[in-house]
Design a protein around this motif. Sequence first.
Motif, PDB file in Angstrom:
ATOM      1  N   ALA A  77      24.985  50.735 -45.410  1.00  0.00           N
ATOM      2  CA  ALA A  77      24.158  49.760 -44.330  1.00  0.00           C
ATOM      3  C   ALA A  77      25.466  48.546 -44.144  1.00  0.00           C
ATOM      4  CB  ALA A  77      23.230  49.115 -45.092  1.00  0.00           C
ATOM      5  N   GLY A  78      25.633  48.294 -43.053  1.00  0.00           N
ATOM      6  CA  GLY A  78      26.736  47.372 -42.848  1.00  0.00           C
ATOM      7  C   GLY A  78      27.191  46.846 -41.462  1.00  0.00           C
ATOM      8  N   HIS A  79      28.271  46.404 -41.285  1.00  0.00           N
ATOM      9  CA  HIS A  79      28.488  45.786 -39.792  1.00  0.00           C
ATOM     10  C   HIS A  79      28.378  46.589 -38.587  1.00  0.00           C
ATOM     11  CE1 HIS A  79      30.462  43.186 -36.939  1.00  0.00           C
ATOM     12  NE2 HIS A  79      30.474  42.176 -37.934  1.00  0.00           N
ATOM     13  N   PRO A  80      27.769  46.233 -37.630  1.00  0.00           N
ATOM     14  CA  PRO A  80      27.597  46.920 -36.381  1.00  0.00           C
ATOM     15  C   PRO A  80      28.741  47.464 -35.695  1.00  0.00           C
ATOM     16  CG  PRO A  80      26.055  45.184 -36.192  1.00  0.00           C
ATOM     17  CD  PRO A  80      27.003  44.845 -37.371  1.00  0.00           C
ATOM     18  N   PHE A  81      29.935  46.913 -35.888  1.00  0.00           N
ATOM     19  CA  PHE A  81      31.185  47.375 -35.274  1.00  0.00           C
ATOM     20  C   PHE A  81      32.178  48.053 -36.069  1.00  0.00           C
ATOM     21  CE2 PHE A  81      29.110  44.386 -32.554  1.00  0.00           C
ATOM     22  CZ  PHE A  81      29.429  44.668 -31.251  1.00  0.00           C
ATOM     23  N   ALA A  82      31.708  48.549 -37.491  1.00  0.00           N
ATOM     24  CA  ALA A  82      32.607  49.204 -38.481  1.00  0.00           C
ATOM     25  C   ALA A  82      32.810  50.658 -37.681  1.00  0.00           C
ATOM     26  CB  ALA A  82      31.673  49.281 -39.703  1.00  0.00           C
ATOM     27  N   ASP A  83      31.750  51.323 -37.234  1.00  0.00           N
ATOM     28  CA  ASP A  83      32.115  52.635 -36.852  1.00  0.00           C
ATOM     29  C   ASP A  83      32.828  52.753 -35.663  1.00  0.00           C
ATOM     30  OD1 ASP A  83      30.894  54.313 -38.836  1.00  0.00           O
ATOM     31  OD2 ASP A  83      28.849  54.256 -37.873  1.00  0.00           O
ATOM     32  N   LEU A  84      32.622  51.758 -34.717  1.00  0.00           N
ATOM     33  CA  LEU A  84      33.493  51.569 -33.451  1.00  0.00           C
ATOM     34  C   LEU A  84      35.070  51.285 -33.663  1.00  0.00           C
ATOM     35  CD1 LEU A  84      33.567  51.735 -30.337  1.00  0.00           C
ATOM     36  CD2 LEU A  84      33.116  49.315 -30.518  1.00  0.00           C
TER      37      LEU A  84
ATOM     38  N   LEU B 258      35.968  42.968 -31.842  1.00  0.00           N
ATOM     39  CA  LEU B 258      34.888  42.907 -33.060  1.00  0.00           C
ATOM     40  C   LEU B 258      35.439  44.269 -33.757  1.00  0.00           C
ATOM     41  CD1 LEU B 258      31.674  41.873 -31.579  1.00  0.00           C
ATOM     42  CD2 LEU B 258      32.895  40.902 -33.779  1.00  0.00           C
ATOM     43  N   ALA B 259      35.472  45.314 -33.243  1.00  0.00           N
ATOM     44  CA  ALA B 259      35.960  46.756 -33.657  1.00  0.00           C
ATOM     45  C   ALA B 259      37.174  46.795 -34.576  1.00  0.00           C
ATOM     46  CB  ALA B 259      35.869  47.774 -32.851  1.00  0.00           C
ATOM     47  N   ARG B 260      38.296  46.065 -34.067  1.00  0.00           N
ATOM     48  CA  ARG B 260      39.517  46.120 -34.649  1.00  0.00           C
ATOM     49  C   ARG B 260      39.330  45.036 -35.964  1.00  0.00           C
ATOM     50  NH1 ARG B 260      41.601  50.163 -32.274  1.00  0.00           N
ATOM     51  NH2 ARG B 260      42.619  49.786 -30.204  1.00  0.00           N
ATOM     52  N   ALA B 261      38.504  44.030 -35.689  1.00  0.00           N
ATOM     53  CA  ALA B 261      38.087  43.270 -36.899  1.00  0.00           C
ATOM     54  C   ALA B 261      37.491  43.796 -37.963  1.00  0.00           C
ATOM     55  CB  ALA B 261      37.253  41.794 -36.288  1.00  0.00           C
ATOM     56  N   ALA B 262      36.418  44.565 -37.514  1.00  0.00           N
ATOM     57  CA  ALA B 262      35.742  45.245 -38.628  1.00  0.00           C
ATOM     58  C   ALA B 262      36.342  46.260 -39.311  1.00  0.00           C
ATOM     59  CB  ALA B 262      34.435  45.926 -38.024  1.00  0.00           C
ATOM     60  N   ASP B 263      37.365  46.923 -38.717  1.00  0.00           N
ATOM     61  CA  ASP B 263      38.157  48.197 -39.377  1.00  0.00           C
ATOM     62  C   ASP B 263      39.266  47.249 -40.200  1.00  0.00           C
ATOM     63  OD1 ASP B 263      38.262  50.905 -39.513  1.00  0.00           O
ATOM     64  OD2 ASP B 263      40.595  50.639 -38.404  1.00  0.00           O
ATOM     65  N   LEU B 264      39.365  46.156 -40.084  1.00  0.00           N
ATOM     66  CA  LEU B 264      40.448  45.570 -41.175  1.00  0.00           C
ATOM     67  C   LEU B 264      40.168  45.839 -42.688  1.00  0.00           C
ATOM     68  CD1 LEU B 264      43.268  44.353 -41.175  1.00  0.00           C
ATOM     69  CD2 LEU B 264      42.057  42.083 -40.986  1.00  0.00           C
ATOM     70  N   TRP B 265      38.859  45.615 -42.726  1.00  0.00           N
ATOM     71  CA  TRP B 265      38.165  45.934 -43.953  1.00  0.00           C
ATOM     72  C   TRP B 265      38.664  47.422 -44.381  1.00  0.00           C
ATOM     73  CZ3 TRP B 265      34.983  43.402 -47.551  1.00  0.00           C
ATOM     74  CH2 TRP B 265      34.726  42.052 -47.227  1.00  0.00           C
ATOM     75  N   ALA B 266      38.409  48.341 -43.692  1.00  0.00           N
ATOM     76  CA  ALA B 266      38.766  49.681 -44.054  1.00  0.00           C
ATOM     77  C   ALA B 266      40.472  49.766 -44.225  1.00  0.00           C
ATOM     78  CB  ALA B 266      38.316  50.711 -42.865  1.00  0.00           C
ATOM     79  N   LEU B 267      41.122  49.337 -43.385  1.00  0.00           N
ATOM     80  CA  LEU B 267      42.477  49.411 -43.526  1.00  0.00           C
ATOM     81  C   LEU B 267      42.957  48.918 -44.804  1.00  0.00           C
ATOM     82  CD1 LEU B 267      43.862  48.219 -40.005  1.00  0.00           C
ATOM     83  CD2 LEU B 267      43.566  50.415 -40.970  1.00  0.00           C
ATOM     84  N   VAL B 268      42.614  47.649 -45.301  1.00  0.00           N
ATOM     85  CA  VAL B 268      42.806  47.104 -46.596  1.00  0.00           C
ATOM     86  C   VAL B 268      42.539  47.968 -47.603  1.00  0.00           C
ATOM     87  CG1 VAL B 268      42.593  45.023 -48.176  1.00  0.00           C
ATOM     88  CG2 VAL B 268      42.720  44.918 -45.784  1.00  0.00           C
ATOM     89  N   ASP B 269      41.257  48.453 -47.699  1.00  0.00           N
ATOM     90  CA  ASP B 269      40.832  49.712 -48.645  1.00  0.00           C
ATOM     91  C   ASP B 269      41.666  51.028 -48.610  1.00  0.00           C
ATOM     92  OD1 ASP B 269      38.633  50.417 -50.839  1.00  0.00           O
ATOM     93  OD2 ASP B 269      38.298  51.938 -48.832  1.00  0.00           O
ATOM     94  N   LEU B 270      42.058  51.584 -47.405  1.00  0.00           N
ATOM     95  CA  LEU B 270      42.826  52.505 -47.402  1.00  0.00           C
ATOM     96  C   LEU B 270      44.142  52.288 -47.817  1.00  0.00           C
ATOM     97  CD1 LEU B 270      41.418  53.986 -43.912  1.00  0.00           C
ATOM     98  CD2 LEU B 270      41.265  55.027 -46.303  1.00  0.00           C
ATOM     99  N   ALA B 271      44.815  51.162 -47.593  1.00  0.00           N
ATOM    100  CA  ALA B 271      46.067  50.838 -48.052  1.00  0.00           C
ATOM    101  C   ALA B 271      46.317  50.631 -49.389  1.00  0.00           C
ATOM    102  CB  ALA B 271      46.545  49.445 -47.480  1.00  0.00           C
ATOM    103  N   GLY B 272      45.219  50.684 -50.050  1.00  0.00           N
ATOM    104  CA  GLY B 272      45.037  50.448 -51.777  1.00  0.00           C
ATOM    105  C   GLY B 272      45.345  52.019 -52.257  1.00  0.00           C
TER     106      GLY B 272
END
Length: 305
Positions: free
Chosen positions: A219-226, A260-274
């Motif tokens: 369950a998360g942000h509406p623009f994460a999948d976009l 919003l999509a680019r913003a939401a995906d920054l969470w994933a980019l930081v996690d993946l970069a680790g």
Amino acid sequence: MDLAAASLSPLPGGWSGQMFLAEVAGERSVVRVYGGPGGGPGGGQRRGADAEVDASLLRLVRGLVPVPDVLELKRADAATGMPALLVTSYLPGVRGDLLLPDLDEAGRRTLGRHLGVLVADLGGMPQLEAGPFVDATLRVGRWEGYADGLAELVGAAPLDHLSPVEREGLAAVAEEVQALLDTVTRRVLVHGDLSPGNLLVDPATLAVTGLVDWELAHAGHPFADLGSLLRFERDPAFTAAVLEAYAERRGTPPDRALALARAADLWALVDLAGRRDRDPVAARADRLLRVVARSRDAAAWDPDV
């Protein structure tokens, strides 16, 4: 299903070693193996209930988005060491990451519209709060050891390979991005890895025949999948088609949805970069994150990524 009598062959790509095509008396199905007892791809957030959560998710969205039928669920047995198994129906289609590069502009627009509708439908499945699904009832728990905000995540992530300039730029982007994300307070069902590689597509009609691999759903942000869908995508025809279909379904103007999509995906980019040393997708995400950090722009791009 009698697995002992089935002919099993590994599915290619990222599913190899976990997912198998099974055939018994001419009937095809897919078998997913979930690590060992108490373990699985959920990274501990699901507390060993990965198979049960996946089965519940597929039953929940069946008829709303294209997913396989759940045929059988076998829970892990700690006494025998038997891992959990989930058997689902076989879906036809070609993986999107194999099909997309060969499409002409018209084809990319057609597929883009189908995917825009799919992402919009997922973004319309509400949740009361954000967090991981922890059991078969799809109860939402709390993230373990997870940051409350993007700035905190950036500070805690293993990103020592970034230069001081990149770290400073990323911190600045994180604050700006979090402010934008906070303007949307809804929480929805998020697939968590909605990329072309997890989509099956009819090569004749370009309709989506299946959305698979729900191990990161939450369950998360509406623009994460976009954001996940458009992470490495900069083709104007495809992107515009996705955003136009999304706008028709959800009412968010394309420019705002993309931001919003680019913003939401920054969470994933930081996690993946680790986890950049573990797989090619994470390594590519790390390269994109560094472009974002240097430019101080969540929408930044470099063709070499």
